[in-house]
Scaffold this motif. Structure first.
Motif, PDB file in Angstrom:
ATOM      1  N   LEU A  36     -72.079  38.535  19.524  1.00 26.58           N
ATOM      2  CA  LEU A  36     -71.111  37.487  19.177  1.00 26.58           C
ATOM      3  C   LEU A  36     -71.788  36.140  18.954  1.00 26.58           C
ATOM      4  O   LEU A  36     -71.263  35.273  18.257  1.00 26.58           O
ATOM      5  CB  LEU A  36     -70.065  37.346  20.297  1.00 26.58           C
ATOM      6  CG  LEU A  36     -69.154  38.553  20.529  1.00 26.58           C
ATOM      7  CD1 LEU A  36     -68.237  38.319  21.711  1.00 26.58           C
ATOM      8  CD2 LEU A  36     -68.349  38.860  19.283  1.00 26.58           C
ATOM      9  N   THR A  37     -72.954  35.969  19.555  1.00 27.74           N
ATOM     10  CA  THR A  37     -73.614  34.662  19.526  1.00 27.74           C
ATOM     11  C   THR A  37     -74.500  34.498  18.296  1.00 27.74           C
ATOM     12  O   THR A  37     -74.503  33.451  17.650  1.00 27.74           O
ATOM     13  CB  THR A  37     -74.494  34.525  20.794  1.00 27.74           C
ATOM     14  OG1 THR A  37     -73.713  34.878  21.913  1.00 27.74           O
ATOM     15  CG2 THR A  37     -74.999  33.106  20.944  1.00 27.74           C
ATOM     16  N   ILE A  38     -75.252  35.536  17.996  1.00 27.33           N
ATOM     17  CA  ILE A  38     -76.312  35.417  16.986  1.00 27.33           C
ATOM     18  C   ILE A  38     -75.775  35.760  15.604  1.00 27.33           C
ATOM     19  O   ILE A  38     -75.021  36.709  15.432  1.00 27.33           O
ATOM     20  CB  ILE A  38     -77.504  36.334  17.361  1.00 27.33           C
ATOM     21  CG1 ILE A  38     -78.019  35.950  18.744  1.00 27.33           C
ATOM     22  CG2 ILE A  38     -78.611  36.241  16.320  1.00 27.33           C
ATOM     23  CD1 ILE A  38     -78.979  36.944  19.344  1.00 27.33           C
ATOM     24  N   GLY A  39     -76.185  34.992  14.639  1.00 24.84           N
ATOM     25  CA  GLY A  39     -75.758  35.207  13.265  1.00 24.84           C
ATOM     26  C   GLY A  39     -76.106  33.985  12.439  1.00 24.84           C
ATOM     27  O   GLY A  39     -76.793  33.084  12.935  1.00 24.84           O
ATOM     28  N   PRO A  40     -75.655  33.975  11.188  1.00 27.83           N
ATOM     29  CA  PRO A  40     -75.937  32.822  10.327  1.00 27.83           C
ATOM     30  C   PRO A  40     -75.485  31.514  10.992  1.00 27.83           C
ATOM     31  O   PRO A  40     -76.153  30.493  10.864  1.00 27.83           O
ATOM     32  CB  PRO A  40     -75.114  33.100   9.072  1.00 27.83           C
ATOM     33  CG  PRO A  40     -74.828  34.553   9.083  1.00 27.83           C
ATOM     34  CD  PRO A  40     -74.857  34.999  10.510  1.00 27.83           C
ATOM     35  N   HIS A  76     -65.300  28.185  14.044  1.00 28.82           N
ATOM     36  CA  HIS A  76     -66.207  28.974  14.881  1.00 28.82           C
ATOM     37  C   HIS A  76     -65.445  30.007  15.705  1.00 28.82           C
ATOM     38  O   HIS A  76     -65.904  31.138  15.886  1.00 28.82           O
ATOM     39  CB  HIS A  76     -67.031  28.055  15.780  1.00 28.82           C
ATOM     40  CG  HIS A  76     -68.151  27.406  15.029  1.00 28.82           C
ATOM     41  ND1 HIS A  76     -69.151  26.689  15.645  1.00 28.82           N
ATOM     42  CD2 HIS A  76     -68.429  27.361  13.706  1.00 28.82           C
ATOM     43  CE1 HIS A  76     -69.994  26.239  14.723  1.00 28.82           C
ATOM     44  NE2 HIS A  76     -69.569  26.638  13.538  1.00 28.82           N
ATOM     45  N   ALA A  77     -64.281  29.605  16.207  1.00 26.20           N
ATOM     46  CA  ALA A  77     -63.471  30.561  16.965  1.00 26.20           C
ATOM     47  C   ALA A  77     -63.086  31.738  16.081  1.00 26.20           C
ATOM     48  O   ALA A  77     -63.088  32.895  16.525  1.00 26.20           O
ATOM     49  CB  ALA A  77     -62.221  29.877  17.504  1.00 26.20           C
ATOM     50  N   ALA A  78     -62.785  31.431  14.818  1.00 24.99           N
ATOM     51  CA  ALA A  78     -62.421  32.505  13.890  1.00 24.99           C
ATOM     52  C   ALA A  78     -63.614  33.415  13.627  1.00 24.99           C
ATOM     53  O   ALA A  78     -63.469  34.642  13.537  1.00 24.99           O
ATOM     54  CB  ALA A  78     -61.907  31.909  12.582  1.00 24.99           C
ATOM     55  N   ILE A  79     -64.816  32.828  13.527  1.00 23.98           N
ATOM     56  CA  ILE A  79     -66.016  33.663  13.311  1.00 23.98           C
ATOM     57  C   ILE A  79     -66.179  34.629  14.489  1.00 23.98           C
ATOM     58  O   ILE A  79     -66.417  35.826  14.312  1.00 23.98           O
ATOM     59  CB  ILE A  79     -67.279  32.776  13.154  1.00 23.98           C
ATOM     60  CG1 ILE A  79     -67.229  32.059  11.806  1.00 23.98           C
ATOM     61  CG2 ILE A  79     -68.552  33.618  13.282  1.00 23.98           C
ATOM     62  CD1 ILE A  79     -68.346  31.070  11.581  1.00 23.98           C
ATOM     63  N   VAL A  80     -66.010  34.085  15.684  1.00 24.55           N
ATOM     64  CA  VAL A  80     -66.181  34.930  16.875  1.00 24.55           C
ATOM     65  C   VAL A  80     -65.100  36.006  16.921  1.00 24.55           C
ATOM     66  O   VAL A  80     -65.391  37.191  17.070  1.00 24.55           O
ATOM     67  CB  VAL A  80     -66.136  34.079  18.165  1.00 24.55           C
ATOM     68  CG1 VAL A  80     -66.049  34.974  19.398  1.00 24.55           C
ATOM     69  CG2 VAL A  80     -67.369  33.198  18.245  1.00 24.55           C
ATOM     70  N   ILE A 126     -64.414  37.878  12.859  1.00 26.07           N
ATOM     71  CA  ILE A 126     -65.502  38.513  12.100  1.00 26.07           C
ATOM     72  C   ILE A 126     -66.431  39.288  13.028  1.00 26.07           C
ATOM     73  O   ILE A 126     -66.655  40.484  12.858  1.00 26.07           O
ATOM     74  CB  ILE A 126     -66.285  37.464  11.292  1.00 26.07           C
ATOM     75  CG1 ILE A 126     -65.337  36.844  10.265  1.00 26.07           C
ATOM     76  CG2 ILE A 126     -67.496  38.107  10.618  1.00 26.07           C
ATOM     77  CD1 ILE A 126     -65.938  35.742   9.448  1.00 26.07           C
ATOM     78  N   ARG A 127     -66.956  38.579  14.060  1.00 26.61           N
ATOM     79  CA  ARG A 127     -67.976  39.246  14.880  1.00 26.61           C
ATOM     80  C   ARG A 127     -67.374  40.210  15.898  1.00 26.61           C
ATOM     81  O   ARG A 127     -67.928  41.283  16.127  1.00 26.61           O
ATOM     82  CB  ARG A 127     -68.838  38.202  15.589  1.00 26.61           C
ATOM     83  CG  ARG A 127     -69.717  37.459  14.594  1.00 26.61           C
ATOM     84  CD  ARG A 127     -70.688  36.541  15.282  1.00 26.61           C
ATOM     85  NE  ARG A 127     -71.358  35.702  14.289  1.00 26.61           N
ATOM     86  CZ  ARG A 127     -72.048  34.622  14.592  1.00 26.61           C
ATOM     87  NH1 ARG A 127     -72.167  34.250  15.851  1.00 26.61           N
ATOM     88  NH2 ARG A 127     -72.634  33.912  13.645  1.00 26.61           N
ATOM     89  N   GLY A 138     -61.731  43.015   9.287  1.00 26.82           N
ATOM     90  CA  GLY A 138     -60.720  42.832  10.321  1.00 26.82           C
ATOM     91  C   GLY A 138     -60.793  43.941  11.350  1.00 26.82           C
ATOM     92  O   GLY A 138     -61.857  44.521  11.575  1.00 26.82           O
ATOM     93  N   TRP A 139     -59.667  44.249  11.953  1.00 29.00           N
ATOM     94  CA  TRP A 139     -59.655  45.181  13.067  1.00 29.00           C
ATOM     95  C   TRP A 139     -59.337  46.613  12.668  1.00 29.00           C
ATOM     96  O   TRP A 139     -59.215  47.481  13.527  1.00 29.00           O
ATOM     97  CB  TRP A 139     -58.622  44.709  14.110  1.00 29.00           C
ATOM     98  CG  TRP A 139     -59.140  43.585  14.940  1.00 29.00           C
ATOM     99  CD1 TRP A 139     -58.941  42.253  14.727  1.00 29.00           C
ATOM    100  CD2 TRP A 139     -59.966  43.684  16.109  1.00 29.00           C
ATOM    101  NE1 TRP A 139     -59.591  41.507  15.679  1.00 29.00           N
ATOM    102  CE2 TRP A 139     -60.225  42.371  16.543  1.00 29.00           C
ATOM    103  CE3 TRP A 139     -60.520  44.758  16.808  1.00 29.00           C
ATOM    104  CZ2 TRP A 139     -61.016  42.095  17.659  1.00 29.00           C
ATOM    105  CZ3 TRP A 139     -61.294  44.475  17.919  1.00 29.00           C
ATOM    106  CH2 TRP A 139     -61.542  43.166  18.333  1.00 29.00           C
TER     107      TRP A 139
END
Lengths: 356, 274
Positions: free
Chosen positions: A39-43, A72-76, A79-80, A213-214
């Motif tokens: 969840l932390t590492i990425g672009p 950022h919350a949405a990325i976590v 997406i991730r 998505g899920w």
């Protein structure tokens, strides 16, 4: 000769090799580390403590401020997190299925693809891709559906053919090889006739943990649950089966029934995993063996720990797949082998345990 | 409560071969019966039929239990020591002996404190106390055979089936294992049915001997009656001399050179027996 001990004192000392708390904690820590890393590492780098706060905030009845921006919350979360969840489910299912196959066939080289799942899924996916069945998404995507059907058909045919050949595990394995070869030949034929779809099919074969998505993790979840429920329930039966069909039967087990139930449950999970993520090799062999080397060979420990370490391994492999050549993604099958093989050799070298 | 085994008109056909034909055999409670016979006579098949591992015609009654009963019920009555046990890699002695509790605990249940107590007692009785954490594979031949025996005893069955229990052992360990089985039989009133290749040992340990040849019981009786030069020549194709010993007949093979020296026809010499 050792001195006989008083029965009472020794009675409490005798321990069966089950799942020890320390092993369970190690597995859970591995999952936690993998999830947070995923969840932390990425672009976009997002601080680990904020990720943890954001996850806790999502729990019902918990309100915490992670300090993350909406983006950022949405990325976590959008997406991730689904991708990490799919990685956990696919890795856990493939590892557990591999461990179950190895136990059921009493063969260290058995993996979830032994009875032709890979070839069947490959043929199904190839037919779906080349015949342009349309672009459904999630549950309606024809490629995973065709792969799933192909995988289940191949296992069923292998099992039926194996029983015709005398019901031994060897005849079952040979039937699996025959079915896999036949389906691979069919797939190659379809492939040659549609060389324009080569790239797409090849990408599918190499596997990926990709989510929109899920829908993929939600699709995978029930198969994981069913497979885990059945296979874990049979963990003790697989330990009895380790002494071979004849001795297991003399101990009161129905070996063929146990094998059939375990193999079919493991196949169902593996077929689902293959249809959502393609042919990710290696995990089903390497993770269970690494677990055996580290924690002993009892299926009571190997099966649950394969779930945890398999999930963690897949999340980390996917992390490597999407970051190593970012923004391009490596096929995850390449990563599992590239990282997994040296790691396994290391474990093999350092462990003194006799596992097979 | 001890068990008795009775086999009547047992027929087994495997892959079209009539392996056992009309076998009648009985062992009363607490009795030790040795089944002898040449290779391929059907000794192991007989044990496998008793265990319900091969389809058969005829009647097998083990202390009131017939083939209608489920496997677990059978495993509580009958314990089996195979000729070449499969030793799972990495399995510890404690886990291996606890496998013997499977028919009692059920396949899905964890072992209870009682199961563990039985395992510990069995290990101590067989001099394997302190071996619990060792891998079965790492044991010596004699220790390993005792571990297999411990697993069978942990089943707490009244009938013990032994298939060539001494094959892989040196003379000292052969004697140890058979003495142990004999002592356990007396302590626990076990009924023992064993196949043995060594005829002298078969004569020493056990009450009766059954000769199995070409799928039939050729003769049953006490060792002195069954182990004759004629029987051994007829069923084993062996030329032997029988030496009488207070503890039972001793079977001594005669070489071709020895045969020509004594000038007797093979198979007709009756040794020390009148």
């Amino acid at each position: 000769m050792t001195e006989p001990q008083p029965a009472g004192a020794a009675g409490t000392a005798l321990k069966a090799s089950g799942l020890r708390p320390v092993s369970l904690i190690a597995g859970l820590v591995a999952v936690l580390v993998a999830v947070i890393a995923g969840l932390t590492i990425g672009p976009v780098h997002i601080a680990a403590h904020r990720v943890v706060l954001q996850l806790l905030d999502a729990l019902p009845g918990v309100a915490l401020d992670s300090g993350l921006s909406d983006a950022h919350a949405a990325i976590v979360e959008q997406i991730r997190l689904p991708r990490v969840a799919l990685g956990l489910l696919v890795g856990a299912t493939l590892s557990m299925s591999g461990a179950a196959y190895q136990g059921a066939f009493r063969n260290p080289l058995a993996d979830p693809y032994l009875l032709g799942i890979a070839a069947g899924a490959g043929l199904g996916a190839t037919i779906a891709i080349t015949s342009n069945l349309g672009d459904g998404a999630g549950a309606l995507d024809p490629v995973p559906l065709a792969a799933f059907a192909g995988a289940l058909i191949s296992v069923t045919v292998s099992y039926a053919a194996g029983h015709l050949g005398g019901r031994s595990t060897a005849s079952l394995i040979l039937a699996g090889i025959a079915v896999a070869s036949f389906l691979t030949a069919c797939q190659t034929y379809v492939l040659q006739a549609n060389s324009d779809a080569f790239r797409q099919i090849f990408a599918w074969i190499l596997g990926r943990i990709a989510t929109s998505g899920w829908s993929e993790p939600v699709l995978m979840l029930p198969y994981f649950v069913v497979t885990a429920a059945v296979v874990l329930r049979y963990r003790r039966a697989l330990d009895v089966l380790a002494v071979g069909d004849e001795e297991a039967a003399a101990l009161g087990l129905e070996p063929r029934r146990v094998r059939m139930i375990v193999v079919l449950a493991a196949s169902l999970g593996a077929a689902a995993a293959v249809s959502v993520s393609g042919l990710i090799g290696f995990v089903g062999i390497i993770v269970p063996h690494a677990v055996r080397l580290a924690f002993g060979t009892s299926n009571r420990a190997v099966l649950p720990l394969s779930v945890l370490f398999g999930g963690a391994f897949m999340v980390l492999a996917d992390l490597a797949a999407r970051t190593a050549l970012a923004p391009a993604e490596l096929p995850i099958g390449v990563v599992t082998a590239f990282l997994g093989a040296p790691f396994f050799v290391l474990v093999l070298r350092t462990s003194r345990r006799e596992i097979w | 409560m001890t068990a008795a085994v009775s086999v009547r008109a047992l027929d087994v056909t495997l892959d079209g071969t009539h392996v056992l034909r009309g076998i009648d055999l009985a062992a009363s409670a607490g009795e030790w019966v040795n089944v002898i016979g040449p290779n391929g006579a059907g000794k192991t098949t007989l044990l496998r039929a008793l265990l319900g591992l091969v389809p058969f015609n005829g009647e097998i009654d083990i202390d009131g239990l017939t083939d209608q009963h489920r496997r677990a019920a059978r495993a509580r009555k009958l314990a089996y020591v195979p000729q070449t046990p499969v030793i799972p890699p990495g399995m510890l002695v404690a886990d291996y002996v606890l496998l013997g509790r499977t028919p009692h605990r059920g396949v899905f249940a964890a072992e209870t404190a009682h199961d563990r107590m039985i395992a510990v007692e069995t290990l101590q009785r067989l001099d394997l106390g302190g071996f619990e954490e060792r891998a079965v594979q790492s044991l010596s031949g004699g220790e390993r055979q005792r571990a297999v025996l411990a697993r069978a005893l942990a089943q707490q069955a009244d009938v013990l089936l032994l298939d060539e229990p001494t094959t892989a052992l040196d003379l000292g360990h052969q004697q140890d294992v058979l003495e142990l089985v004999d002592a356990l039989r007396r302590e626990r009133g076990l009924t023992v049915i064993a196949t043995l290749h060594d005829l002298t040992l078969a004569a020493r340990y056990g009450d009766r001997i059954a000769i199995l040849a070409q799928g039939k019981v050729a003769q049953t009786g006490p060792p002195t009656e069954v182990l004759t030069v004629q029987n051994i020549a007829a069923h084993f194709g062996a030329t032997v001399r029988i030496v009488d010993d207070p503890e039972g007949p001793v079977i001594v093979p005669i070489t071709a050179a020895g045969r020509s020296q004594s000038g007797t026809e093979p198979g007709t010499q009756n040794g020390d027996q009148p």
